[in-house]
Design an enzyme around this catalytic site. Structure first.
Site, PDB file in Angstrom:
ATOM      1  N   GLU A  77       0.817  -1.218   0.000  1.00  0.00           N
ATOM      2  CA  GLU A  77       0.000   0.000   0.000  1.00  0.00           C
ATOM      3  C   GLU A  77       0.850   1.267   0.000  1.00  0.00           C
ATOM      4  O   GLU A  77       0.390   2.327   0.420  1.00  0.00           O
ATOM      5  CB  GLU A  77      -0.927   0.012   1.225  1.00  0.00           C
ATOM      6  CG  GLU A  77      -1.897  -1.137   1.313  1.00  0.00           C
ATOM      7  CD  GLU A  77      -2.939  -1.159   0.197  1.00  0.00           C
ATOM      8  OE1 GLU A  77      -2.837  -0.335  -0.736  1.00  0.00           O
ATOM      9  OE2 GLU A  77      -3.837  -2.007   0.269  1.00  0.00           O
ATOM     10  N   HIS A  96      -2.952   2.627   8.603  1.00  0.00           N
ATOM     11  CA  HIS A  96      -3.964   1.838   7.898  1.00  0.00           C
ATOM     12  C   HIS A  96      -4.113   0.508   8.622  1.00  0.00           C
ATOM     13  O   HIS A  96      -3.118  -0.168   8.901  1.00  0.00           O
ATOM     14  CB  HIS A  96      -3.544   1.609   6.453  1.00  0.00           C
ATOM     15  CG  HIS A  96      -4.350   0.553   5.745  1.00  0.00           C
ATOM     16  ND1 HIS A  96      -5.727   0.526   5.769  1.00  0.00           N
ATOM     17  CD2 HIS A  96      -3.962  -0.520   5.013  1.00  0.00           C
ATOM     18  CE1 HIS A  96      -6.155  -0.512   5.074  1.00  0.00           C
ATOM     19  NE2 HIS A  96      -5.097  -1.170   4.614  1.00  0.00           N
ATOM     20  N   HIS A  98      -6.886  -3.116   9.433  1.00  0.00           N
ATOM     21  CA  HIS A  98      -8.065  -3.915   9.098  1.00  0.00           C
ATOM     22  C   HIS A  98      -8.859  -4.163  10.378  1.00  0.00           C
ATOM     23  O   HIS A  98      -9.226  -5.285  10.688  1.00  0.00           O
ATOM     24  CB  HIS A  98      -7.653  -5.238   8.449  1.00  0.00           C
ATOM     25  CG  HIS A  98      -6.978  -5.078   7.127  1.00  0.00           C
ATOM     26  ND1 HIS A  98      -6.544  -6.150   6.377  1.00  0.00           N
ATOM     27  CD2 HIS A  98      -6.661  -3.976   6.400  1.00  0.00           C
ATOM     28  CE1 HIS A  98      -5.988  -5.713   5.257  1.00  0.00           C
ATOM     29  NE2 HIS A  98      -6.041  -4.399   5.257  1.00  0.00           N
ATOM     30  N   TYR A 117     -21.475  12.776  18.549  1.00  0.00           N
ATOM     31  CA  TYR A 117     -20.724  14.002  18.267  1.00  0.00           C
ATOM     32  C   TYR A 117     -19.231  13.769  18.048  1.00  0.00           C
ATOM     33  O   TYR A 117     -18.558  14.570  17.393  1.00  0.00           O
ATOM     34  CB  TYR A 117     -20.947  15.037  19.371  1.00  0.00           C
ATOM     35  CG  TYR A 117     -20.321  14.694  20.710  1.00  0.00           C
ATOM     36  CD1 TYR A 117     -19.011  15.032  21.008  1.00  0.00           C
ATOM     37  CD2 TYR A 117     -21.072  14.047  21.694  1.00  0.00           C
ATOM     38  CE1 TYR A 117     -18.438  14.732  22.224  1.00  0.00           C
ATOM     39  CE2 TYR A 117     -20.518  13.740  22.922  1.00  0.00           C
ATOM     40  CZ  TYR A 117     -19.197  14.089  23.191  1.00  0.00           C
ATOM     41  OH  TYR A 117     -18.642  13.781  24.409  1.00  0.00           O
ATOM     42  N   HIS A 159     -12.327  -3.385   2.836  1.00  0.00           N
ATOM     43  CA  HIS A 159     -10.883  -3.374   3.088  1.00  0.00           C
ATOM     44  C   HIS A 159     -10.532  -2.990   4.527  1.00  0.00           C
ATOM     45  O   HIS A 159     -10.010  -3.815   5.257  1.00  0.00           O
ATOM     46  CB  HIS A 159     -10.217  -2.412   2.083  1.00  0.00           C
ATOM     47  CG  HIS A 159      -8.736  -2.481   2.050  1.00  0.00           C
ATOM     48  ND1 HIS A 159      -7.995  -2.161   0.932  1.00  0.00           N
ATOM     49  CD2 HIS A 159      -7.826  -2.792   3.005  1.00  0.00           C
ATOM     50  CE1 HIS A 159      -6.708  -2.301   1.189  1.00  0.00           C
ATOM     51  NE2 HIS A 159      -6.575  -2.675   2.452  1.00  0.00           N
ATOM     52  N   TYR A 212     -11.456  23.045  23.837  1.00  0.00           N
ATOM     53  CA  TYR A 212     -11.371  21.836  24.660  1.00  0.00           C
ATOM     54  C   TYR A 212      -9.935  21.495  25.026  1.00  0.00           C
ATOM     55  O   TYR A 212      -9.023  21.678  24.235  1.00  0.00           O
ATOM     56  CB  TYR A 212     -11.999  20.670  23.890  1.00  0.00           C
ATOM     57  CG  TYR A 212     -11.993  19.350  24.628  1.00  0.00           C
ATOM     58  CD1 TYR A 212     -12.927  19.080  25.608  1.00  0.00           C
ATOM     59  CD2 TYR A 212     -11.037  18.375  24.337  1.00  0.00           C
ATOM     60  CE1 TYR A 212     -12.934  17.852  26.286  1.00  0.00           C
ATOM     61  CE2 TYR A 212     -11.027  17.173  25.006  1.00  0.00           C
ATOM     62  CZ  TYR A 212     -11.973  16.927  25.973  1.00  0.00           C
ATOM     63  OH  TYR A 212     -11.965  15.714  26.634  1.00  0.00           O
TER      64      TYR A 212
END
Length: 214
Positions: A77, A96, A98, A117, A159, A212
């Site tokens: 990838e 990335h 799975h 939210y 994916h 925040y």
């Protein structure tokens, strides 16, 4: 650009994060991958190497032209990581995975709407699901870039999950947040369709988050 043995602290942090992905349940086996921007390119996890035995030296040093240095082949990838880091200078790291619930929704080609939210943590009013393309292809990278317009995370159809951050801890934190949201949304769907927050409320959420934290 530093040589193969450079960036030792970043390499060690990436190995630790890759292992944490599996021990936390965010990932399984050798699926998923990580990248970290460095001067002139990026560090990337190698293809098909067990995270438990992976060493900092196994990480691949890549340039934006697709060339690479090191003893290992880069993740399949690599184009996904290259395109993201090249197009978005504010992004320092890409994760990335799975992960179970994000991938479940992705297999339904279903994104995560504003049912809670905290969806705003990904940068907008939803977490989109990118169109499907075969893994490791330029098409997948292109579809991902569309889904990530104005966002910091997206699902990849059939994916998995992609999350980005200014650095590795930020990408990790967001990936965990999105996977948690996916799990909550999946559970809510077992009962019915969740009530969604409208755009006006999500804008109020964005305003609240601006002040925040410490």
């Amino acid at each position: 650009m530093s040589g193969v043995g450079g960036h030792q602290a970043l390499r060690e942090a990436m190995v630790a994060t890759a292992r944490r992905m599996n021990t936390s349940g965010l990932n399984q086996g050798t699926s998923g991958n990580l990248s970290q921007r460095v001067e002139g390119g990026f560090l990337l996890t190698p293809s098909g190497l067990n995270y438990e035995t992976m060493t900092p030296e196994d990480l691949v040093l890549m340039r934006f032209d697709g060339s690479h240095e090191g003893p290992r082949k880069p993740s399949t990838e690599w184009q996904l990581h290259r395109d993201l880091l090249q197009a978005r200078p504010e992004v320092g790291a890409v994760l990335h995975s799975h992960s179970m619930f994000s991938t479940t929704l992705a297999c339904l080609r279903r994104g995560i709407p504003a049912f809670h939210y905290m969806v705003s943590a990904a940068g907008g009013t939803d977490v989109r699901c990118a169109e499907y393309a075969t893994f490791g292809t330029p098409e997948l990278a292109r579809h991902m870039m569309v889904a990530l317009e104005g966002r910091k995370a997206c699902l990849l159809a059939n994916h998995g999950l992609v999350a980005v951050g200014a650095d590795l801890p930020a990408a990790w934190k967001l990936a965990v947040e999105v996977e948690t949201l996916a799990a909550m949304y999946w559970r809510a769907l077992q009962i019915g369709e969740p009530v969604l927050l409208d755009d006006a409320e999500m804008e109020r959420v964005f305003q609240q988050f601006r002040g925040y934290g410490q």
